[in-house]
Design a protein around this motif. Structure first.
Motif, PDB file in Angstrom:
ATOM      1  N   GLU A 105     -46.451   3.122 -50.214  1.00 31.30           N
ATOM      2  CA  GLU A 105     -46.507   1.019 -49.493  1.00 31.30           C
ATOM      3  C   GLU A 105     -46.076   0.180 -50.834  1.00 31.30           C
ATOM      4  O   GLU A 105     -45.014  -1.147 -51.113  1.00 31.30           O
ATOM      5  N   THR A 106     -46.991   0.573 -51.289  1.00 36.31           N
ATOM      6  CA  THR A 106     -46.968  -0.354 -52.806  1.00 36.31           C
ATOM      7  C   THR A 106     -45.623  -0.507 -53.520  1.00 36.31           C
ATOM      8  O   THR A 106     -44.485  -1.352 -53.745  1.00 36.31           O
ATOM      9  N   LEU A 107     -44.663   0.783 -53.383  1.00 32.01           N
ATOM     10  CA  LEU A 107     -42.911   0.659 -54.338  1.00 32.01           C
ATOM     11  C   LEU A 107     -42.289  -0.020 -53.510  1.00 32.01           C
ATOM     12  O   LEU A 107     -41.753  -0.594 -54.065  1.00 32.01           O
ATOM     13  N   VAL A 108     -42.538  -0.092 -51.844  1.00 33.15           N
ATOM     14  CA  VAL A 108     -41.428  -0.367 -51.140  1.00 33.15           C
ATOM     15  C   VAL A 108     -41.215  -2.297 -51.647  1.00 33.15           C
ATOM     16  O   VAL A 108     -41.148  -3.625 -52.004  1.00 33.15           O
ATOM     17  N   LYS A 109     -42.880  -2.841 -51.812  1.00 36.57           N
ATOM     18  CA  LYS A 109     -43.139  -4.233 -52.301  1.00 36.57           C
ATOM     19  C   LYS A 109     -42.630  -4.536 -54.219  1.00 36.57           C
ATOM     20  O   LYS A 109     -41.771  -5.459 -53.713  1.00 36.57           O
ATOM     21  N   MET A 110     -42.469  -2.616 -54.401  1.00 37.42           N
ATOM     22  CA  MET A 110     -42.380  -3.247 -55.799  1.00 37.42           C
ATOM     23  C   MET A 110     -40.719  -3.667 -56.652  1.00 37.42           C
ATOM     24  O   MET A 110     -39.898  -4.541 -56.707  1.00 37.42           O
ATOM     25  N   LEU A 111     -40.250  -2.711 -55.484  1.00 37.38           N
ATOM     26  CA  LEU A 111     -38.792  -2.940 -55.165  1.00 37.38           C
ATOM     27  C   LEU A 111     -37.915  -4.351 -54.349  1.00 37.38           C
ATOM     28  O   LEU A 111     -37.153  -4.817 -55.348  1.00 37.38           O
ATOM     29  N   GLU A 112     -38.553  -4.090 -53.551  1.00 41.96           N
ATOM     30  CA  GLU A 112     -39.048  -5.968 -53.121  1.00 41.96           C
ATOM     31  C   GLU A 112     -38.780  -7.277 -54.031  1.00 41.96           C
ATOM     32  O   GLU A 112     -37.983  -7.669 -54.204  1.00 41.96           O
ATOM     33  N   ALA A 124     -46.560  -1.529 -62.164  1.00 40.68           N
ATOM     34  CA  ALA A 124     -47.396  -1.766 -60.703  1.00 40.68           C
ATOM     35  C   ALA A 124     -49.100  -1.431 -62.062  1.00 40.68           C
ATOM     36  O   ALA A 124     -49.268  -0.531 -63.095  1.00 40.68           O
ATOM     37  N   SER A 125     -49.671  -2.586 -61.387  1.00 35.52           N
ATOM     38  CA  SER A 125     -50.720  -3.332 -61.974  1.00 35.52           C
ATOM     39  C   SER A 125     -51.762  -3.386 -61.948  1.00 35.52           C
ATOM     40  O   SER A 125     -52.105  -3.676 -61.066  1.00 35.52           O
ATOM     41  N   ARG A 126     -52.925  -2.826 -62.541  1.00 41.53           N
ATOM     42  CA  ARG A 126     -54.417  -2.617 -62.076  1.00 41.53           C
ATOM     43  C   ARG A 126     -55.146  -3.875 -62.527  1.00 41.53           C
ATOM     44  O   ARG A 126     -55.913  -3.725 -62.288  1.00 41.53           O
ATOM     45  N   TYR A 127     -54.712  -4.484 -63.497  1.00 39.92           N
ATOM     46  CA  TYR A 127     -55.023  -6.016 -64.254  1.00 39.92           C
ATOM     47  C   TYR A 127     -54.297  -6.997 -63.903  1.00 39.92           C
ATOM     48  O   TYR A 127     -54.807  -8.002 -64.938  1.00 39.92           O
ATOM     49  N   ILE A 128     -53.843  -7.223 -63.208  1.00 43.48           N
ATOM     50  CA  ILE A 128     -53.801  -8.573 -62.760  1.00 43.48           C
ATOM     51  C   ILE A 128     -54.213  -8.918 -60.752  1.00 43.48           C
ATOM     52  O   ILE A 128     -54.767  -8.172 -60.562  1.00 43.48           O
ATOM     53  N   GLU A 129     -54.009 -10.393 -60.927  1.00 37.19           N
ATOM     54  CA  GLU A 129     -55.273 -10.418 -59.917  1.00 37.19           C
ATOM     55  C   GLU A 129     -54.074  -9.587 -58.343  1.00 37.19           C
ATOM     56  O   GLU A 129     -52.790  -9.666 -58.586  1.00 37.19           O
ATOM     57  N   GLY A 130     -54.839  -9.661 -57.396  1.00 36.09           N
ATOM     58  CA  GLY A 130     -54.751  -8.333 -56.399  1.00 36.09           C
ATOM     59  C   GLY A 130     -54.627  -6.966 -56.507  1.00 36.09           C
ATOM     60  O   GLY A 130     -54.540  -5.600 -55.956  1.00 36.09           O
ATOM     61  N   GLY A 131     -54.309  -6.780 -57.756  1.00 33.67           N
ATOM     62  CA  GLY A 131     -55.186  -5.073 -58.917  1.00 33.67           C
ATOM     63  C   GLY A 131     -56.376  -4.221 -58.820  1.00 33.67           C
ATOM     64  O   GLY A 131     -57.056  -5.860 -58.347  1.00 33.67           O
ATOM     65  N   TYR A 208     -46.416  -6.570 -60.773  1.00 34.93           N
ATOM     66  CA  TYR A 208     -46.627  -6.571 -59.268  1.00 34.93           C
ATOM     67  C   TYR A 208     -48.361  -5.388 -59.152  1.00 34.93           C
ATOM     68  O   TYR A 208     -48.621  -4.419 -60.040  1.00 34.93           O
ATOM     69  N   PRO A 209     -49.209  -6.241 -58.751  1.00 34.30           N
ATOM     70  CA  PRO A 209     -51.176  -5.546 -58.893  1.00 34.30           C
ATOM     71  C   PRO A 209     -51.008  -4.237 -57.754  1.00 34.30           C
ATOM     72  O   PRO A 209     -49.761  -3.983 -56.351  1.00 34.30           O
ATOM     73  N   LEU A 210     -51.531  -3.202 -58.053  1.00 30.30           N
ATOM     74  CA  LEU A 210     -51.455  -2.126 -57.527  1.00 30.30           C
ATOM     75  C   LEU A 210     -53.196  -2.143 -57.296  1.00 30.30           C
ATOM     76  O   LEU A 210     -54.172  -2.007 -58.646  1.00 30.30           O
TER      77      LEU A 210
END
Ligand SMILES: Nc1nc2c(ncn2[C@@H]2O[C@H](COP(=O)(O)OP(=O)(O)OP(=O)(O)O)[C@@H](O)[C@H]2O)c(=O)[nH]1
Ligand SMILES: [Mg+2]
Length: 244
Positions: A105-112, A124-131, A208-210
């Motif tokens: 589902e995260t991939l869909v958001k990344m494409l958007e 996709a980042s583990r180190y930004i807000e939301g990840g 994008y947050p992961l």
């Protein structure tokens, strides 16, 4: 169209879970989607499971079979070349692990996000807000944090997660750098080199947050040698960049 390149070694159970979810999510969002499994003759029959899922769905899965375990970097290079050559109309080519760590589902958001921002690369980042890490062991998190710090110093790229293996890349951008990829010793080095080449090709790279999930089943392939070649590459790149 989106091609998702997924290297696999011994991921039969995970692929059974991942493929339907990935294809359903992308198709629901309106994408024509292809999962390209690059399998190194996994003895657990990963390739067969993937093919079976594809034929039951009437498409959406392609399997590139390689004779033996040749490493994640070379699996990506073979997958990228195949995708660029056979599917020249694909707009994005993505990188994803098979083990369930990267939620489809995260991939869909990344494409958007890529479409909305006109970005060339979404990491996709583990180190930004939301990840972040879901149930990550302290050792794994420390290794990843240190690897990222080293990569940032060495490449000068101001992103938070340079080793992330979950990315959406515009096909035209990937085409510019694919023949320059040389680092096949470790998955980590490969990921950082790819990002370094993309940034030098003036690509617009965003994060994008992961929420990085624990591997669903099977074993990890991260070894000691990987860590050593990673540190070597970072030091070498740092000095080369200084001399440039
Ligand atoms: N084709 C191919 N795929 C590989 C190889 N090594 C790893 N992979 C795949 O690459 C992806 C990432 O490998 P992982 O073992 O999950 O590495 P990791 O994510 O750093 O480690 P964990 O978090 O512990 O799972 C998975 O889909 C693996 O099956 C390889 O030599 N060949
Ligand atoms: Mg993994």
């Amino acid at each position: 169209m989106v091609v998702v390149v997924i290297p696999t070694y011994m991921e039969a159970e995970n692929v059974r879970w991942l493929l339907p979810r990935l294809l359903d999510s992308l198709e629901k969002a309106g994408w024509r989607a292809l999962a390209l499994i690059v399998d190194d003759s996994s003895p657990d029959g990963t390739a067969e499971v993937a093919e079976e899922i594809g034929s039951k769905r009437g498409g959406g899965v392609e399997v590139l079979r390689r004779p033996k375990k040749l490493g994640i970097g070379s699996a990506y290079i073979d997958g990228f070349r195949h995708a660029l050559m056979r599917h020249p109309w694909a707009k994005y080519i993505c990188e994803m692990d098979a083990d369930g760590s990267h939620p489809p589902e995260t991939l869909v958001k990344m494409l958007e996000y890529a479409e909305r921002l006109g970005a060339d690369v979404v990491v996709a980042s583990r180190y930004i807000e939301g990840g972040g890490w879901v149930d990550g062991s302290l050792t794994r998190v420390l290794i990843s944090r240190s690897a990222n710090l080293l990569a940032r110093i060495s490449t000068g790229i101001k992103l938070s997660d340079l080793t992330s293996g979950f990315r959406a890349i515009r096909a035209e951008s990937l085409r510019k750098v694919v023949d320059k990829l040389t680092e096949l010793r470790s998955g980590y080095v490969f990921q950082v080199q790819l990002l370094y080449l993309l940034s030098r090709a003036d690509c617009k790279i965003v994060e994008y947050p992961l929420k990085f999930m624990p591997r669903r089943s099977g074993e990890s392939k991260l070894g000691k040698n990987e860590i050593i070649s990673y540190a070597e590459w970072c030091v070498k790149t740092f000095f080369r960049r200084l001399l440039d």
